[in-house]
Design an enzyme around this catalytic site. Sequence first.
Site, PDB file in Angstrom:
ATOM      1  CG  ASP A 176      32.348  44.920  46.715  1.00  0.00           C
ATOM      2  OD1 ASP A 176      31.266  45.624  46.747  1.00  0.00           O
ATOM      3  OD2 ASP A 176      32.018  43.878  46.083  1.00  0.00           O
ATOM      4  CG  ASN A 184      37.996  48.198  35.724  1.00  0.00           C
ATOM      5  OD1 ASN A 184      38.879  49.180  36.089  1.00  0.00           O
ATOM      6  ND2 ASN A 184      37.707  47.162  36.586  1.00  0.00           N
ATOM      7  CG  HIS A 189      41.357  47.391  33.070  1.00  0.00           C
ATOM      8  ND1 HIS A 189      40.645  46.559  34.107  1.00  0.00           N
ATOM      9  CD2 HIS A 189      40.808  46.826  32.062  1.00  0.00           C
ATOM     10  CE1 HIS A 189      39.834  45.795  33.513  1.00  0.00           C
ATOM     11  NE2 HIS A 189      40.082  46.008  31.967  1.00  0.00           N
ATOM     12  CG  ASP A 193      45.059  49.534  38.246  1.00  0.00           C
ATOM     13  OD1 ASP A 193      44.231  48.642  38.595  1.00  0.00           O
ATOM     14  OD2 ASP A 193      45.863  49.115  37.568  1.00  0.00           O
ATOM     15  CD  GLU A 219      35.395  44.375  42.238  1.00  0.00           C
ATOM     16  OE1 GLU A 219      34.199  43.953  41.833  1.00  0.00           O
ATOM     17  OE2 GLU A 219      36.665  43.973  41.950  1.00  0.00           O
TER      18      GLU A 219
END
Length: 308
Positions: A176, A184, A189, A193, A219
């Site tokens: 991750d 973020n 956000h 993404d 993630e």
Amino acid sequence: MKVLIVEDDPISLKLLSGTLSQLNYDVVEAKNGVEAWQILQQRTIRLVITDWVMPEMDGITLTRLIRETEMAGYIYIIVLTGRQGIENIVDGLDAGADDYLIKPFDPKELSSRLHIGARILDLEQRLKGAYERMYELAMHDELTGLWNRRAFYTHAQSELERSERMVHALSILLLDIDHFKLVNDRYGHLVGDRALIMLAETITKNLRSYDRAGRWGGEEFIILLPETSLNEAVEIAERLRIQVMNARLPVHVEDQDNFDDELGIEISLGVATLNLGSAVSLDQLFDAADEMLYLAKRQGRNRVCYQR
């Protein structure tokens, strides 16, 4: 659209072929069922007009053969016959024909019946496309395009069983993004993404043809490495870690300074391997990789940890 005419009578064949050519169909001709079947094995043809009575293989036998064989797509079949009894018509439809036409045929009626067949084939194609899109959505993560958790788990279970049966090694990488919340919080956000997409693309570029990757959640990502020993898996994980660390995502920061920036991310990875001849469940393998991932986090992040 291509139409295959199956007719042994030269005059009827010429009349049919001329009529269909005037209607802008691409005509393919066959003199009997055997020749027609050979053509259908070699070419994609979705519309067939076949005479009933022919030497070697008649139209009803050809129809049954088409219906009993798994073809690439549905084939719409019109049986052309001089038999007018209801029993004969029912026999043709029961054999798998979609429609029938009585000789001598009327060109306008033939055109209408072909248009019906073309509409049905178009509908079948659109339904097939809709099903494929629904299947893709059901199996893949919408954002990254990687397999979703359920699809990955199903494939991994099959691969685990194959590895145990063949006595092959199998490795899993669980990874991750380090400090993803800060990404973020700092950039928003939408940029987060984009970072997930960039990571998915980097993973995909580093996969071998038989490896599989999925988004495990948030993630967190997972990679299945068939026939891969622990040492090989660690090498792959380390190479991926460096590739991700070197990747950059251009971003625009809209705050009081309003500036362009490049976002870099780092990942931590946990590696678990099914050793040759061992028997563990898939969940145990996942848990082992998860334990190693959290060990990498505790040891400072941006590193690979694995079972020793």
